[in-house]
Scaffold this motif. Sequence first.
Motif, mmCIF file in Angstrom:
data_model
loop_
_atom_site.group_PDB
_atom_site.id
_atom_site.type_symbol
_atom_site.label_atom_id
_atom_site.label_comp_id
_atom_site.label_asym_id
_atom_site.label_seq_id
_atom_site.Cartn_x
_atom_site.Cartn_y
_atom_site.Cartn_z
ATOM 1 N N THR A 179 0.854 -1.187 0.000
ATOM 2 C CA THR A 179 0.000 0.000 0.000
ATOM 3 C C THR A 179 0.887 1.234 0.000
ATOM 4 O O THR A 179 2.081 1.141 0.290
ATOM 5 C CB THR A 179 -0.958 -0.046 1.212
ATOM 6 O OG1 THR A 179 -1.834 1.087 1.181
ATOM 7 C CG2 THR A 179 -0.211 -0.036 2.530
ATOM 8 N N SER A 180 0.316 2.374 -0.334
ATOM 9 C CA SER A 180 1.153 3.547 -0.572
ATOM 10 C C SER A 180 0.381 4.822 -0.282
ATOM 11 O O SER A 180 -0.840 4.863 -0.446
ATOM 12 C CB SER A 180 1.608 3.559 -2.033
ATOM 13 O OG SER A 180 2.335 4.725 -2.319
ATOM 14 N N PRO A 198 2.530 12.161 -2.650
ATOM 15 C CA PRO A 198 2.033 11.481 -1.445
ATOM 16 C C PRO A 198 0.912 12.257 -0.759
ATOM 17 O O PRO A 198 1.021 13.464 -0.546
ATOM 18 C CB PRO A 198 3.272 11.436 -0.545
ATOM 19 C CG PRO A 198 4.427 11.615 -1.445
ATOM 20 C CD PRO A 198 3.958 12.453 -2.586
ATOM 21 N N ALA B 133 7.675 3.300 9.159
ATOM 22 C CA ALA B 133 6.543 4.089 8.647
ATOM 23 C C ALA B 133 6.039 5.087 9.678
ATOM 24 O O ALA B 133 4.855 5.150 9.997
ATOM 25 C CB ALA B 133 5.412 3.172 8.180
ATOM 26 N N LEU B 135 4.838 8.414 10.400
ATOM 27 C CA LEU B 135 4.253 9.432 9.535
ATOM 28 C C LEU B 135 3.687 10.627 10.300
ATOM 29 O O LEU B 135 3.213 11.578 9.682
ATOM 30 C CB LEU B 135 3.125 8.814 8.698
ATOM 31 C CG LEU B 135 3.530 7.649 7.792
ATOM 32 C CD1 LEU B 135 2.300 6.950 7.231
ATOM 33 C CD2 LEU B 135 4.407 8.147 6.652
ATOM 34 N N SER B 156 7.615 9.336 1.898
ATOM 35 C CA SER B 156 6.295 9.873 1.553
ATOM 36 C C SER B 156 5.874 11.045 2.424
ATOM 37 O O SER B 156 4.831 11.645 2.171
ATOM 38 C CB SER B 156 5.236 8.765 1.686
ATOM 39 O OG SER B 156 5.013 8.466 3.055
ATOM 40 N N THR B 158 5.635 14.654 3.324
ATOM 41 C CA THR B 158 5.815 15.833 2.470
ATOM 42 C C THR B 158 6.573 16.937 3.211
ATOM 43 O O THR B 158 6.716 16.903 4.433
ATOM 44 C CB THR B 158 4.460 16.378 2.016
ATOM 45 O OG1 THR B 158 3.765 16.875 3.172
ATOM 46 C CG2 THR B 158 3.617 15.309 1.344
ATOM 47 N N GLU B 161 4.550 18.461 5.904
ATOM 48 C CA GLU B 161 4.438 17.554 7.063
ATOM 49 C C GLU B 161 5.749 17.511 7.852
ATOM 50 O O GLU B 161 5.742 17.456 9.086
ATOM 51 C CB GLU B 161 4.031 16.156 6.579
ATOM 52 C CG GLU B 161 2.593 16.107 6.078
ATOM 53 C CD GLU B 161 2.268 14.854 5.259
ATOM 54 O OE1 GLU B 161 1.083 14.660 4.948
ATOM 55 O OE2 GLU B 161 3.204 14.091 4.925
ATOM 56 N N ALA B 185 7.836 3.007 -4.482
ATOM 57 C CA ALA B 185 6.484 3.333 -4.953
ATOM 58 C C ALA B 185 5.459 3.170 -3.849
ATOM 59 O O ALA B 185 4.382 3.757 -3.904
ATOM 60 C CB ALA B 185 6.119 2.436 -6.132
ATOM 61 N N PHE B 186 5.826 2.393 -2.853
ATOM 62 C CA PHE B 186 4.860 2.078 -1.789
ATOM 63 C C PHE B 186 5.297 2.719 -0.479
ATOM 64 O O PHE B 186 6.372 3.290 -0.387
ATOM 65 C CB PHE B 186 4.747 0.562 -1.637
ATOM 66 C CG PHE B 186 4.378 -0.113 -2.923
ATOM 67 C CD1 PHE B 186 3.176 0.195 -3.554
ATOM 68 C CD2 PHE B 186 5.238 -0.986 -3.541
ATOM 69 C CE1 PHE B 186 2.850 -0.386 -4.764
ATOM 70 C CE2 PHE B 186 4.918 -1.568 -4.753
ATOM 71 C CZ PHE B 186 3.722 -1.276 -5.373
ATOM 72 N N GLU B 187 4.446 2.611 0.526
ATOM 73 C CA GLU B 187 4.881 2.982 1.870
ATOM 74 C C GLU B 187 5.767 1.827 2.318
ATOM 75 O O GLU B 187 5.276 0.729 2.615
ATOM 76 C CB GLU B 187 3.672 3.183 2.790
ATOM 77 C CG GLU B 187 4.025 3.824 4.108
ATOM 78 C CD GLU B 187 4.811 5.116 3.937
ATOM 79 O OE1 GLU B 187 4.348 6.026 3.231
ATOM 80 O OE2 GLU B 187 5.925 5.210 4.491
ATOM 81 N N GLY B 189 7.286 0.651 4.754
ATOM 82 C CA GLY B 189 7.022 -0.180 5.923
ATOM 83 C C GLY B 189 5.777 -1.035 5.789
ATOM 84 O O GLY B 189 5.532 -1.911 6.619
ATOM 85 N N GLN B 333 8.231 17.756 -3.769
ATOM 86 C CA GLN B 333 8.030 18.804 -4.765
ATOM 87 C C GLN B 333 8.133 20.157 -4.064
ATOM 88 O O GLN B 333 7.489 20.392 -3.038
ATOM 89 C CB GLN B 333 6.676 18.633 -5.449
ATOM 90 C CG GLN B 333 6.709 17.490 -6.460
ATOM 91 C CD GLN B 333 5.822 17.739 -7.662
ATOM 92 O OE1 GLN B 333 4.912 18.560 -7.607
ATOM 93 N NE2 GLN B 333 6.065 17.021 -8.735
#
Lengths: 273, 336
Positions: A179-180, A198, B133, B135, B156, B158, B161, B185-187, B189, B333
């Motif tokens: 998952t992402s 994201p 992970a 976050l 991931s 930002t 964040e 491409a994924f999270e 963790g 970005q």
Amino acid sequence: MEWSIHGNANAARGIAGLPPEILFSRRYVGNEFCEHLIPSPDALRRALDDRLPLTLLTPYVSDRGVARLASLFAILPPGAEVAFSDWGVLNVLRRDFPALVPVQGRLLHKALRDPRVMELFSDPLPALRQSTVENHSYREMLRGLGVRRVELDALPQGFDAALPPAPVSVYLPYGFVSTSRVCQAAGLHYRKERKFQPGAPCRHECQTHQVVFTYANSPFQNQDQQFLLKGNTYFYRQTEAAIASILALAGAGAVDRLVIQPELPMHVLGAAA
Amino acid sequence: MKVLAPIRSLDELEMLHTAGAQELYCGLAPREWVDENPGPLWLHRRSPKGSSVESWADMRELADAARLRGLPLFATLNAPSYGPTQAPQVLRFAQRLSEECGVDALIIADVNLLAQAASLRLNARLHVSSVAATLNTEAIRFLAGLGASRVILPRSVTLAEIEHITGQTKDLVEIEVFALNDGCAFEEGFCSTTHHHSVGAFCTSLSGMKADFAWSGKYFSSRRERWLRANLEDYRAWVWYLTGNGCSATAKGLPYGPCALCALHDLARFGVASLKVVGRESSPFRKLASVRMVRHIADQVHARTARPVIIGNARALRQEPEHCDAGYMCYYQTAP
């Protein structure tokens, strides 16, 4: 053994490997995978009208998501379960909502599950069938944190014999692969150079379609293995044999709850089925 | 804000030090692990072949040499999970890395290992891997309570964040972020797949799979299918950028992204402690070029160069602005 439903109970009829009629005694709501699919407070209030006891599924989250979840926790009645996928969510539950019951969600079940390499699993090493949750020290830690249950995916390679002697749930008939925070579906409405950021806001594009990937390029014999992409998460459909093995574990008392998700678990709570 | 470089042997130390590395991290794959854990059971998320220090003696030698140069050395024990047949051995490794080898920190993802290592009161500090992970600020509070002194934020998270998290947690932990090389491409963790050589990474493997669309509504027109397929092709292009433009380099040998060089000014302002260069398995030349690039821009930040100038200099490094403009080569970005 407790049968729980997440999604449309009518659609649970006819899932290969499961009994034709199931009497559900618990309802799961919410979402484990996407911050943008956290239910609204109104949708959660409506779900609370159900006569069944409730488990709220929660995803991994940013700080913004933590705040949204806290507003939902405030609505839940004492004793309601919250399945957490994020240690930050557990931290909030323990500190601010001690009347709710924390449950470790299946995203924190960190065992390898990769149906691409099933052939390597034909005689798997014990370590491949285990993860942190089988450690005695970890179970003690969870107990100390007030976590009452752990939730697991049915692993393609199966479990090592000893599941934790604590309340254990297993999800059927879909397992998650990956998952992402980057959602392919959400990219549909962005300009090319702004796609795939994201956590980017979306229009719930995931509700319109799914992508079915077939592993035609497999170096093994499983060229028909499918991966189902719904929104930001890839799933695999468990085999009938895997489902049968989980039912056997439940029969032996090693699993005391089955969570049935007849559709890929990415729906919006309150939306028409 | 320090530059953290990957290293796999003593041979690379002088090169990385000279290039500007200020901290180092590595993985150890000792014989006793490799013998008992063949195949995809990796100790620290890298194949033991070609990306790891291979013996305790080599590890001690590397740690001693790094200490002589004033470079902190961190060791990865960052598999997402260690089951009961592995966990006792990994905890012994943690103890030996700290007390025998003298590494300055252990990089850990498994919460059980983190808590167990903290209970040993090791000399090494405990860093939480991006694989955990982490976050949000509440997760950092939880991990700090278990004994973490640094948290590596996943790719991931930002810029906005990161700013919020560093503001809320600066008294609790140091924050490390990704600066250059290799996306996910994924999270990370929450990706349960293997990178085993027989199948490769799942994200890149998907690009070679047959893809069909199942539409939930009434009408699935050919126009709609073209719309979905075009988006899928854009996604596959994004994945190509995540792999460093298909694992390639510029004509001058500079690595492509993912890249955070434009964001270094912002990251320094937020109070980020460390900038991670990814690539324990990379060639020495790629490591050298990567560390030089990050240090070059970080030095400009420390010299209080204006933010727009730094962004311009960062974009000019590779002399291939079309890749920066594509929008897919950035960790974060950045507004100009």
